[in-house]
Design an enzyme around this catalytic site. Structure first.
Site, PDB file in Angstrom:
ATOM      1  N   SER A  60      -3.246 -49.244 -44.730  1.00 39.49           N
ATOM      2  CA  SER A  60      -1.974 -49.967 -44.671  1.00 39.49           C
ATOM      3  C   SER A  60      -1.402 -50.105 -43.264  1.00 39.49           C
ATOM      4  O   SER A  60      -0.511 -50.930 -43.044  1.00 39.49           O
ATOM      5  CB  SER A  60      -0.931 -49.287 -45.561  1.00 39.49           C
ATOM      6  OG  SER A  60      -0.504 -48.066 -44.997  1.00 39.49           O
ATOM      7  N   LYS A 101       4.441 -45.626 -42.279  1.00 41.90           N
ATOM      8  CA  LYS A 101       4.835 -47.032 -42.147  1.00 41.90           C
ATOM      9  C   LYS A 101       5.635 -47.196 -40.849  1.00 41.90           C
ATOM     10  O   LYS A 101       5.890 -46.238 -40.130  1.00 41.90           O
ATOM     11  CB  LYS A 101       5.702 -47.483 -43.326  1.00 41.90           C
ATOM     12  CG  LYS A 101       5.093 -47.235 -44.702  1.00 41.90           C
ATOM     13  CD  LYS A 101       3.862 -48.082 -44.979  1.00 41.90           C
ATOM     14  CE  LYS A 101       3.280 -47.766 -46.352  1.00 41.90           C
ATOM     15  NZ  LYS A 101       2.024 -48.510 -46.629  1.00 41.90           N
TER      16      LYS A 101
END
Length: 205
Positions: A60, A101
Site C-alpha cells: 500500500s 500510511k
C-alpha cells in the site's frame, strides 16, 4: 616467644590479602548486575515509550516502501505536537492491524480526491512523494489512482485523513472500514528505514 610474636603479623597479612580479592570479585559482580538491570530498564523504556520497530507488510505504500522493510517509529513526537501533512505514520486500524500510511488531511480541513488530484479546502495540493508514479501512469495512458473518487468531506477534530502512496491499491481513510484516524490511534511517525541495509535512510528531515 620473640620468634612467635614476629610470625604473627605475617599470618594476619596473608589472611587480609586472601579476603581482598574475594571482596573485589563480589563488588565487580554486583556492578555488572546493576549495569545489566539499568540496561534492561532502558531497553524497555525505549522500546515501549520512545521508539519501536515496524515491519512493512503489503504494497500500500509503494513505490516508497516495500514489504519486508523494517522501520523505526518515533512514538513520542505526537505527544509534543500534532501530525503534519506528508508525514508517514503507523496507526492502529479498526481491524486490529497496524497500518502505515501518509498524512494527507488535518483536523478541520475538507478533503476531496478526484483521480490523481487531492484537494484540501478546495485547493489542489502537491504530492511530490508520488509525482513520478503519476507521471509514469499518465504516459501509459491511464490515471495512477484507479479507485473511486472521494467526495469532499470535513475532517473531524483530533483526527486525520491518511492515504497510502500506492493509490490504486491501498485500504486507507477512503475506505469506510478505516475512515478518519483519531489521534489516540496513532502509534507514531516513521523515522528511519534500517533494513535492508541497501535502503537505510531517514524518512523525514
Amino acid at each position: 616467644m620473640e620468634q612467635k610474636n614476629q610470625d604473627q603479623p605475617y599470618i594476619e597479612q596473608d589472611s587480609a590479602a586472601a579476603a581482598a580479592p574475594a571482596k573485589s570479585a563480589k563488588n565487580e559482580t554486583w556492578e555488572w548486575i546493576k549495569a545489566l538491570v539499568i540496561a534492561g530498564v532502558l531497553v524497555i523504556i525505549i522500546r515501549w515509550f520512545l521508539f519501536s520497530p515496524f515491519i512493512v507488510d503489503g504494497d500500500s505504500m509503494r513505490p516508497n516502501f516495500s514489504t519486508g522493510e523494517r522501520l523505526i517509529v518515533n512514538k513520542i513526537v505526537y505527544d509534543i505536537r500534532s501530525p503534519k501533512r506528508g508525514e508517514v505514520i503507523v496507526f492502529h486500524a479498526p481491524e486490529g492491524k497496524d497500518y502505515i500510511k501518509r498524512v494527507i488531511g488535518l483536523p478541520g480541513e475538507t478533503v476531496k480526491v478526484t483521480g490523481d488530484k487531492v484537494f484540501i479546502n478546495g485547493q489542489e495540493i502537491d504530492q511530490p512523494f508520488i509525482k513520478e508514479a503519476i507521471e509514469q501512469a499518465n504516459k501509459d495512458g491511464h490515471p495512477y489512482n484507479t479507485l473511486s473518487d472521494y467526495p469532499e468531506t470535513k475532517i473531524p477534530d483530533n483526527e486525520i485523513f491518511a492515504m497510502g502512496d500506492n493509490r490504486p491499491n491501498s485500504k486507507d481513510s477512503r475506505a469506510k472500514s478505516v475512515g478518519f484516524v483519531p489521534y489516540d490511534k496513532i502509534v507514531g511517525r516513521a523515522e528511519v528505514i534500517f533494513w535492508p541495509v541497501s535502503k537505510i535512510s531517514f524518512i523525514h528531515f
